[in-house]
Motif scaffolding. Structure first.
Motif, PDB file in Angstrom:
ATOM      1  N   SER A  45       0.853  -1.192   0.000  1.00  0.00           N
ATOM      2  CA  SER A  45       0.000   0.000   0.000  1.00  0.00           C
ATOM      3  C   SER A  45       0.885   1.237   0.000  1.00  0.00           C
ATOM      4  O   SER A  45       2.089   1.165   0.249  1.00  0.00           O
ATOM      5  N   THR A  47       0.741   3.565   2.222  1.00  0.00           N
ATOM      6  CA  THR A  47       1.154   3.796   3.605  1.00  0.00           C
ATOM      7  C   THR A  47       2.399   3.012   3.956  1.00  0.00           C
ATOM      8  O   THR A  47       3.317   3.521   4.611  1.00  0.00           O
ATOM      9  N   CYS A  79       0.407   8.009  -5.167  1.00  0.00           N
ATOM     10  CA  CYS A  79       0.028   8.195  -3.767  1.00  0.00           C
ATOM     11  C   CYS A  79      -0.101   9.699  -3.512  1.00  0.00           C
ATOM     12  O   CYS A  79       0.903  10.414  -3.507  1.00  0.00           O
ATOM     13  N   VAL A  94      -5.522  13.323   4.007  1.00  0.00           N
ATOM     14  CA  VAL A  94      -5.847  11.974   3.549  1.00  0.00           C
ATOM     15  C   VAL A  94      -4.810  11.497   2.539  1.00  0.00           C
ATOM     16  O   VAL A  94      -4.441  12.247   1.619  1.00  0.00           O
ATOM     17  N   THR A  96      -4.395   9.088  -0.427  1.00  0.00           N
ATOM     18  CA  THR A  96      -5.199   8.336  -1.386  1.00  0.00           C
ATOM     19  C   THR A  96      -4.295   7.555  -2.325  1.00  0.00           C
ATOM     20  O   THR A  96      -3.348   8.109  -2.889  1.00  0.00           O
ATOM     21  N   SER A 171      -7.630   2.968  -2.182  1.00  0.00           N
ATOM     22  CA  SER A 171      -7.829   3.119  -0.739  1.00  0.00           C
ATOM     23  C   SER A 171      -7.617   4.567  -0.335  1.00  0.00           C
ATOM     24  O   SER A 171      -6.987   5.341  -1.047  1.00  0.00           O
ATOM     25  N   GLU A 172      -8.172   4.915   0.800  1.00  0.00           N
ATOM     26  CA  GLU A 172      -7.950   6.217   1.428  1.00  0.00           C
ATOM     27  C   GLU A 172      -7.648   5.993   2.897  1.00  0.00           C
ATOM     28  O   GLU A 172      -8.296   5.197   3.552  1.00  0.00           O
ATOM     29  N   LYS A 173      -6.653   6.727   3.405  1.00  0.00           N
ATOM     30  CA  LYS A 173      -6.297   6.612   4.823  1.00  0.00           C
ATOM     31  C   LYS A 173      -6.143   8.000   5.407  1.00  0.00           C
ATOM     32  O   LYS A 173      -5.399   8.833   4.868  1.00  0.00           O
ATOM     33  N   VAL A 175      -4.525  10.491   7.589  1.00  0.00           N
ATOM     34  CA  VAL A 175      -3.223  10.595   8.237  1.00  0.00           C
ATOM     35  C   VAL A 175      -3.344  11.361   9.556  1.00  0.00           C
ATOM     36  O   VAL A 175      -2.835  10.936  10.586  1.00  0.00           O
TER      37      VAL A 175
END
Length: 320
Positions: A45, A47, A79, A94, A96, A171-173, A175
């Motif tokens: 990923s 991340t 990213c 975020v 992405t 995906s989205e995370k 941060v």
């Protein structure tokens, strides 16, 4: 905070200034890094495999080996670290992960040579460097080096090709939070500097006492200073609460400010402070330390700053 987000999400804009080399010669020409990009095992990923620095910038792809012909690209991953507004009007930072399989134009741009055209000066804006990864059909991946222009910035063809990718969000995370819902609703900044501590650090520069003015419409913003920020040259506070003051409360605060005595000598770092801001325009701000030294600093647009000593009545009027 605004400058920090411009570096995270931004596209490089129009030149803001020019810098000529000190010896009058053109900017140094770039040279492609020798070798081959490192081929890594299965992609996980953004991340895990493509972290960014604290300022949001990816690793320096300008100093990596270029894409060759021995790695067959099946997809590109970009990213992107950018602010995203929530339904409650707050904002998150975020990460992405976007993936594209139509990479023909991108590969052509990545295989361009460095531009070694002679230039007399280079602009000063921070270039946008994409956080770009390439995958093969087996899921292995590389981070390719980017061809540069004469100023050692990514060639515009690369930036254009990355922005033209038809990315599918994988995906989205989140941060971290950038703006809380409370700060957004109150109109306050999420972070603010304790200007009282900054302006009074040098005793020779202490402002003179005097009447502390207030604008007609006032927004109260209260901040808490983390322990690691206390005692620093520019201690930054994080939003705690805020509101647009009702006129009756605003008038009571103005009356209290009018009778404050000159500030006492004190150097203890504040845990919390308030900012009384003009709610209609960007202008006067009055800062009040809510504990320890409890100094009041007014910074009018016209005239010198004013330093006074807060009393218990004023501190009570600034509570939630």
């Amino acid at each position: 905070m605004v400058m920090a987000l411009a570096g995270l999400a931004a596209c490089a804009g129009a030149p803001t200034a020019a810098e000529a080399p000190a010896d009058g010669r053109e900017a140094p020409r770039s040279a492609a890094v020798s070798g081959k990009p490192t081929i890594r095992s299965a992609w996980t990923s953004c991340t895990v495999d493509a972290p960014v620095a604290d300022d949001g910038r990816p690793p320096d792809a300008l100093a990596l080996p270029r894409l060759g012909t021995d790695f067959t690209v099946a997809a590109a991953i970009h990213c992107q670290l950018e602010p995203k507004r929530r339904a409650d009007r707050g904002e998150d930072l975020v990460l992405t992960e976007g993936r594209a399989t139509d990479v023909t134009a991108l590969l052509a741009a990545l295989r361009l040579p460095d531009d070694t055209t002679t230039v007399e000066a280079c602009t000063l804006e921070m270039p946008w460097v994409p956080n770009l990864l390439l995958l093969d059909a087996q899921g292995r991946w590389i981070r390719p080096g980017l061809p540069t222009d004469s100023c050692r910035k990514p060639r515009p063809e690369v930036s254009e090709a990355v922005r033209a990718l038809r990315l599918t969000a994988v995906s989205e995370k989140v941060v971290r939070e950038i703006v809380s819902a409370g700060a957004a609703a109150s109109g306050c900044n999420q972070d603010w500097s304790n200007v009282v501590a900054t302006k009074t650090r040098d005793p020779r520069l202490l402002p003179r006492p005097g009447r502390v003015p207030l604008p007609s419409q006032v927004r109260l913003c209260v901040y808490r200073v983390p322990a690691q920020q206390q005692g620093t040259p520019q201690p930054a506070g994080t939003f705690e609460y805020g509101l647009l003051l009702p006129q009756q409360r605003r008038a009571a605060i103005e009356q209290t400010l009018a009778v404050l005595r000159p500030a006492e000598q004190c150097s203890v770092a504040a845990d919390r402070f308030a900012a009384l801001q003009d709610a209609t325009i960007t202008g006067d701000v009055v800062y009040i330390e809510l504990d320890h030294c409890r100094r009041v600093l007014a910074t009018p647009l016209y005239g010198p700053p004013i330093l006074a000593q807060a009393d218990t009545a004023l501190i009570e009027l600034l509570r939630r």
